[in-house]
Design a protein around this motif. Structure first.
Motif, PDB file in Angstrom:
ATOM      1  N   LEU A 167       0.764  -1.286   0.101  1.00  0.00           N
ATOM      2  CA  LEU A 167      -0.049  -0.040   0.038  1.00  0.00           C
ATOM      3  C   LEU A 167       0.802   1.202   0.066  1.00  0.00           C
ATOM      4  O   LEU A 167       0.409   2.191  -0.650  1.00  0.00           O
ATOM      5  CB  LEU A 167      -1.001   0.019   1.106  1.00  0.00           C
ATOM      6  CG  LEU A 167      -2.040  -1.108   1.162  1.00  0.00           C
ATOM      7  CD1 LEU A 167      -2.878  -0.989   2.636  1.00  0.00           C
ATOM      8  CD2 LEU A 167      -3.013  -0.702   0.060  1.00  0.00           C
ATOM      9  N   TYR A 176      -0.701   4.511  -1.496  1.00  0.00           N
ATOM     10  CA  TYR A 176      -1.855   4.598  -0.520  1.00  0.00           C
ATOM     11  C   TYR A 176      -1.902   4.991   0.960  1.00  0.00           C
ATOM     12  O   TYR A 176      -2.696   5.064   1.682  1.00  0.00           O
ATOM     13  CB  TYR A 176      -2.884   3.224  -0.544  1.00  0.00           C
ATOM     14  CG  TYR A 176      -3.455   3.256  -1.881  1.00  0.00           C
ATOM     15  CD1 TYR A 176      -4.598   3.774  -2.239  1.00  0.00           C
ATOM     16  CD2 TYR A 176      -2.919   2.348  -2.906  1.00  0.00           C
ATOM     17  CE1 TYR A 176      -5.366   3.454  -3.472  1.00  0.00           C
ATOM     18  CE2 TYR A 176      -3.366   1.815  -3.964  1.00  0.00           C
ATOM     19  CZ  TYR A 176      -4.521   2.524  -4.475  1.00  0.00           C
ATOM     20  OH  TYR A 176      -5.301   2.550  -5.508  1.00  0.00           O
ATOM     21  N   MET A 177      -0.518   4.815   1.443  1.00  0.00           N
ATOM     22  CA  MET A 177      -0.253   4.946   2.718  1.00  0.00           C
ATOM     23  C   MET A 177       1.268   5.628   2.786  1.00  0.00           C
ATOM     24  O   MET A 177       2.070   5.859   1.728  1.00  0.00           O
ATOM     25  CB  MET A 177       0.096   3.674   3.832  1.00  0.00           C
ATOM     26  CG  MET A 177      -1.458   2.954   3.738  1.00  0.00           C
ATOM     27  SD  MET A 177      -1.303   1.296   4.804  1.00  0.00           S
ATOM     28  CE  MET A 177      -1.126   2.143   6.510  1.00  0.00           C
ATOM     29  N   TYR A 185       2.223   4.636  10.256  1.00  0.00           N
ATOM     30  CA  TYR A 185       1.623   4.874   8.863  1.00  0.00           C
ATOM     31  C   TYR A 185       0.261   5.700   8.925  1.00  0.00           C
ATOM     32  O   TYR A 185      -0.401   5.476   9.992  1.00  0.00           O
ATOM     33  CB  TYR A 185       1.362   3.593   8.273  1.00  0.00           C
ATOM     34  CG  TYR A 185       3.060   3.062   7.826  1.00  0.00           C
ATOM     35  CD1 TYR A 185       3.530   3.469   6.566  1.00  0.00           C
ATOM     36  CD2 TYR A 185       3.455   2.035   8.570  1.00  0.00           C
ATOM     37  CE1 TYR A 185       4.617   2.764   6.431  1.00  0.00           C
ATOM     38  CE2 TYR A 185       4.591   1.545   8.355  1.00  0.00           C
ATOM     39  CZ  TYR A 185       5.102   1.804   7.348  1.00  0.00           C
ATOM     40  OH  TYR A 185       6.448   1.365   7.145  1.00  0.00           O
ATOM     41  N   LEU A 221      -3.046   7.014   6.125  1.00  0.00           N
ATOM     42  CA  LEU A 221      -3.692   6.989   4.635  1.00  0.00           C
ATOM     43  C   LEU A 221      -3.083   8.202   4.199  1.00  0.00           C
ATOM     44  O   LEU A 221      -3.453   9.262   4.503  1.00  0.00           O
ATOM     45  CB  LEU A 221      -5.191   6.571   4.903  1.00  0.00           C
ATOM     46  CG  LEU A 221      -5.780   5.490   4.994  1.00  0.00           C
ATOM     47  CD1 LEU A 221      -7.004   5.562   5.111  1.00  0.00           C
ATOM     48  CD2 LEU A 221      -5.331   4.610   4.136  1.00  0.00           C
ATOM     49  N   SER A 222      -2.902   8.258   2.833  1.00  0.00           N
ATOM     50  CA  SER A 222      -2.702   9.351   2.003  1.00  0.00           C
ATOM     51  C   SER A 222      -3.993   9.660   1.432  1.00  0.00           C
ATOM     52  O   SER A 222      -5.178   9.216   1.708  1.00  0.00           O
ATOM     53  CB  SER A 222      -1.638   9.180   0.775  1.00  0.00           C
ATOM     54  OG  SER A 222      -2.276   7.988  -0.102  1.00  0.00           O
ATOM     55  N   GLY A 269      -5.445   7.192  -0.740  1.00  0.00           N
ATOM     56  CA  GLY A 269      -6.150   5.801   0.024  1.00  0.00           C
ATOM     57  C   GLY A 269      -7.272   6.419   0.635  1.00  0.00           C
ATOM     58  O   GLY A 269      -8.150   5.751   0.640  1.00  0.00           O
ATOM     59  N   ARG A 270      -7.563   7.810   1.032  1.00  0.00           N
ATOM     60  CA  ARG A 270      -8.890   8.233   1.506  1.00  0.00           C
ATOM     61  C   ARG A 270      -9.748   8.278   0.729  1.00  0.00           C
ATOM     62  O   ARG A 270     -11.127   7.751   0.727  1.00  0.00           O
ATOM     63  CB  ARG A 270      -8.672   9.517   2.108  1.00  0.00           C
ATOM     64  CG  ARG A 270      -7.915   9.695   3.315  1.00  0.00           C
ATOM     65  CD  ARG A 270      -7.896  11.007   4.029  1.00  0.00           C
ATOM     66  NE  ARG A 270      -6.804  11.256   4.893  1.00  0.00           N
ATOM     67  CZ  ARG A 270      -5.754  11.965   4.512  1.00  0.00           C
ATOM     68  NH1 ARG A 270      -5.852  12.410   3.519  1.00  0.00           N
ATOM     69  NH2 ARG A 270      -4.538  11.977   5.237  1.00  0.00           N
ATOM     70  N   VAL A 286     -10.919   4.584   0.038  1.00  0.00           N
ATOM     71  CA  VAL A 286     -11.905   4.030   0.962  1.00  0.00           C
ATOM     72  C   VAL A 286     -13.285   4.991   0.781  1.00  0.00           C
ATOM     73  O   VAL A 286     -14.322   3.978   0.814  1.00  0.00           O
ATOM     74  CB  VAL A 286     -11.493   4.444   2.383  1.00  0.00           C
ATOM     75  CG1 VAL A 286     -12.240   4.132   3.554  1.00  0.00           C
ATOM     76  CG2 VAL A 286     -10.006   3.587   2.830  1.00  0.00           C
TER      77      VAL A 286
END
Length: 67
Positions: free
Chosen positions: A14, A19-20, A50, A52-53, A56-57, A60
């Motif tokens: 990820l 994503y992270m 870590y 979430l970037s 990534g947000r 989700v």
């Protein structure tokens, strides 16, 4: 799933895909007993943490919208 498998199978892929990201990196925690009993969640309690970037947000959010 143990800690190493979680890192190898989930966190590192990820992070490589964006994503992270590492929010706190390699800070040494305090070793006193009082700090372990009454510690607050600050950046000094974790060696690597870590988060979430934005990518990534959004992933989700898209997943929740399809649910």
């Amino acid at each position: 799933m143990n800690k190493k498998n979680l890192a190898d199978r989930m966190i590192y892929p990820l992070a490589l895909n964006g994503y992270m990201y590492k929010h706190f990196d390699k800070l040494t925690p305090s070793q006193t007993l009082e700090d372990h009993l009454f510690r607050d969640e600050t950046k000094f309690n974790y060696r690597v943490r870590y988060a979430l970037s934005q990518k990534g947000r959004l992933a989700v959010q898209r997943f929740y919208n399809t649910l």
